[in-house]
Design an enzyme around this catalytic site. Structure first.
Site, PDB file in Angstrom:
ATOM      1  N   ASP A   9       0.819  -1.214   0.000  1.00 39.19           N
ATOM      2  CA  ASP A   9       0.000   0.000   0.000  1.00 39.19           C
ATOM      3  C   ASP A   9       0.855   1.267   0.000  1.00 39.19           C
ATOM      4  O   ASP A   9       0.376   2.339   0.361  1.00 39.19           O
ATOM      5  CB  ASP A   9      -0.920   0.014   1.231  1.00 39.19           C
ATOM      6  CG  ASP A   9      -2.352  -0.328   0.854  1.00 39.19           C
ATOM      7  OD1 ASP A   9      -2.589  -0.693  -0.309  1.00 39.19           O
ATOM      8  OD2 ASP A   9      -3.236  -0.244   1.721  1.00 39.19           O
TER       9      ASP A   9
ATOM     10  N   ASP B 240      -7.983  -6.438  13.502  1.00 39.21           N
ATOM     11  CA  ASP B 240      -7.673  -7.767  14.027  1.00 39.21           C
ATOM     12  C   ASP B 240      -8.603  -8.141  15.186  1.00 39.21           C
ATOM     13  O   ASP B 240      -9.133  -9.249  15.245  1.00 39.21           O
ATOM     14  CB  ASP B 240      -6.206  -7.828  14.459  1.00 39.21           C
ATOM     15  CG  ASP B 240      -5.781  -6.607  15.258  1.00 39.21           C
ATOM     16  OD1 ASP B 240      -6.652  -5.788  15.619  1.00 39.21           O
ATOM     17  OD2 ASP B 240      -4.578  -6.455  15.524  1.00 39.21           O
TER      18      ASP B 240
END
Length: 690
Positions: free
Chosen positions: A273, A426
């Site tokens: 990214d 997460d």
């Protein structure tokens, strides 16, 4: 002369030999600086000899021995004093550089945030600092008033001050002390509840250690990886999400490509990214080199970088070939799994259809780099050794750490996939998978190497994200938890223990009790905190935290003080997440140093690559050259942190006020806690950038 074998015949032989009975024995002990002669004998003649020679001569010998011992100790003390002096001078010089430079945490951060638009407005960011400054101004004003009242001066001003002080005493006793004492008692109750939780977790870890409880695969161990048909080698997708991390991308790619798993049964996705074109080119070139060496690896770069890491992972899971894989292993850019990582984690899924996640623990290549990394190591070792292991063994649920874990792809899809609604993707997917009934396994004996932030700036931003995200997630998940059809105790564990106690109450009472209420009680002595709250229980809790890392026991007091210091950042982050302030959505990539780059690349470099003209090992010298160039070009400097400095002045003024009421333990706690805030505020605890 007696035969040699009688010398080795023991005491009986020597005692029976008259040849040695009357012979004086001289034992000489030598030292580089001095020597002593001891004269002794075994019979009467020896005793007569000692009697004749002893007396004044022995006293002279003992005097010389004691003199040399004292000189040696004095030499050591002088060396220790010289070291302390040099350390103090270096510390003072570093502090002087910070003050002269004048750079503060409110200055521009040179693009450390991925999206400047996500930064909170200055007005929002300054509210918390304004609150601390107000407490500081009030404490200094009250301290000056009380010091003037205690003096025996004369004049109209002194009379006015005495009158004001008397009025203040009546006012605080009637209107300030009761609510302050009520808030203090409430925080003490929360402190005790959280301490009991910490104690039970430690006892659970002790039980696991004594009983030698260890998660084991339901099926036998794997066979040789050279023959995929001889064992259990399912299709595994390995993902490495990264963003502008040119310091560490080489060793992470190398470590993953060297996993001991059949090449045809796993694929590596490098999810880049990066918005820096040069970094993109470097990473893409590295992927091409490994692909030519035979590794199954692909490079992906998103044009629309939305959703941070969650958006990156979600985009990768949408690829058409993902349906051919059963499991997905995730490693952040600075993580380096050992070659047997998949062999020790994937077998736990076999014949265990309810298992959704296998999480490994982290180990740190730079844990001894400075004081900051040592203190982080204590915290994270307790997190993995106690919190994760206990929750994994007893309730089969814990928060996914975002990396060094293997997911069953079916569990990810069943839970709704990766969502970009928070900065803790997460934890988000772990909670949703738990609500769907999936079980988790934590392997404390499987480690994955990574880096700790070496600067306080990087660590502070990391902690802000780790403590704002859970509160943001709690607001979003609470309705789902209440409506979910799981047993009541699992709902209670999620709401009261996982979220409220460990994510909200802990930072709340740490900051409120020890950074606000305690110094305020020095100026409002009608409200008080007992010594066991200020000293004894915090030391006990710090002792429990430090048990998983026995070598860190010398740092128990710095650890206690530093945790209270970090409560400012954690409390601010918790409030931001709970009330959805602008900084909640701020994502800052934690800066890496790539300390293990050279050694790992030498051992893991792909064989058969084209040699470069300035090195005999493929890509090694180029990586080292790029790393040193990146370090020179990066604009790093130490900052002054205004909130921490204001807190240090508040605590030090409270310590000065405690001397008037002769409160011993409170004074020392406030003094050392104020010094701790001062060191952190001047950025003297982490990496020193000159």
């Amino acid at each position: 002369m007696a035969p040699w074998n009688s010398l080795w015949a023991g005491r009986a032989a020597i005692a029976g030999g008259n040849a040695y009975r009357d012979m004086p024995v001289i034992v000489k002990m030598e030292n580089p600086n001095w020597s002593i002669s001891e004269i002794n004998g075994g019979g009467d003649n020896g005793e007569d000899f000692l009697a004749r020679v002893g007396g004044q001569r022995r006293r002279v010998k003992n005097t010389k021995q004691i003199t040399w011992v004292f000189r040696l100790k004095a030499h050591r003390a002088a060396g220790c004093l010289a070291w302390l002096t040099s350390a103090a001078v270096a510390l003072g010089d570093a502090a002087r550089r910070r003050v002269v430079a004048g750079r503060t945490d409110s200055d521009a951060t040179d693009g450390e945030c991925e999206d400047v638009a996500e930064r909170a407005p200055t007005s929002r960011r300054s509210r918390f600092y304004t609150l601390i400054k107000a407490c500081l101004m009030m404490s200094i004003f009250l301290l000056v008033v009380e010091l003037a009242a205690y003096s025996n001066g004369k004049g109209n001003l002194v009379v006015f001050i005495n009158s004001f002080n008397a009025s203040w005493i009546r006012f605080r006793a009637a209107y300030v002390a009761p609510p302050l004492q009520l808030l203090a008692d409430a925080c003490v109750v929360l402190f005790l509840v959280q301490s009991v939780d910490r104690l039970f977790q430690s006892l659970g870890c002790f039980y696991i250690l004594v009983k030698r409880i260890k998660p084991k695969p339901l099926s036998p161990a794997l066979s040789d990886a050279e023959d995929p048909n001889a064992g259990y080698y399912p299709m595994v997708l390995v993902q490495i999400p990264m963003c502008n991390e040119k310091e560490v991308y080489r060793q992470s790619i190398a470590a993953v490509c060297n996993l001991d798993w059949p090449r045809s049964n796993f694929l590596v996705q490098v999810l880049d990214d990066s918005d820096d074109v040069a970094t993109q080119a470097l990473i893409k070139d590295e992927v091409e080199k490994w692909r030519h060496s035979g590794a199954h690896i692909v490079y992906r770069h998103r044009v629309l970088r939305e959703g941070y890491k969650a958006g990156n992972l979600k985009s990768a899971m949408s690829c058409s070939y993902v349906k051919d894989y059963e499991y997905v292993a995730i490693f952040d850019a600075d993580f380096q799994p050992y070659p047997d990582f998949l062999k020790r984690t994937v077998p736990h899924f076999k014949d265990n259809e309810d298992l959704g996640l296998v999480q490994a623990r982290w180990s740190f290549v730079n844990k001894d780099e400075n004081l900051l990394t040592r203190l982080q190591n204590i915290n994270l070792c307790f997190h993995f050794e106690v919190e994760q292991q206990v929750n994994g063994v007893f309730i089969n649920f814990f928060g996914f750490n975002g990396t060094a874990g293997v997911w069953r792809i079916k569990a990810v899809e069943d839970s709704g996939g990766w969502m970009e609604r928070t900065t803790v993707e997460d934890m988000d997917i772990a909670v949703r998978a738990h609500l769907k009934g999936w079980k988790f396994v934590f392997l404390n004996d499987v480690e994955c190497q990574c880096e700790l932030p070496e600067s306080y700036e990087a660590y502070r931003k990391q902690q802000h994200r780790w403590h704002s995200g859970p509160m943001q997630l709690f607001r979003l998940c609470l309705p789902d938890i209440i409506r979910c059809k799981i047993v009541f105790w699992k709902k209670a564990n999620l709401i009261f223990l996982f979220f409220l106690l460990r994510k909200l109450i802990l930072p709340f009472y740490s900051f409120t009790l020890f950074c606000i209420i305690l110094p305020m009680t020095m100026f409002v002595p009608e409200a008080e905190l007992p010594n066991w709250v200020v000293c004894y229980i915090p030391v006990l809790m710090s002792f429990l935290n430090i048990v998983p890392t026995p070598k860190s026991f010398p740092f128990i007091i710095p650890y206690l003080l530093f945790e209270n210091t970090m409560s400012v950042t954690k409390f601010n982050a918790m409030i931001s997440g709970l009330f959805q302030l602008g900084s909640t959505y701020e994502w800052v990539v934690t800066k890496k140093s790539g300390r293990s780059l050279e050694g790992d690349l030498i051992s893991l470099a792909p064989k058969g690559l084209e040699q470069l003209k300035y090195g005999s090992v493929p890509a090694i010298n180029l990586a080292i050259k790029e790393q040193s160039k990146a370090k020179k070009e990066s604009k790093k400097y130490n900052r002054i942190y205004k909130k921490e400095l204001a807190m240090s002045l508040l605590l030090l003024s409270a310590a000065a006020r405690s001397l008037l009421s002769k409160q011993g333990i409170h004074f020392y706690f406030l003094l050392f806690q104020g010094i701790s805030f001062l060191l952190v505020g001047l950025d003297l605890i982490g990496q020193d950038i000159k």
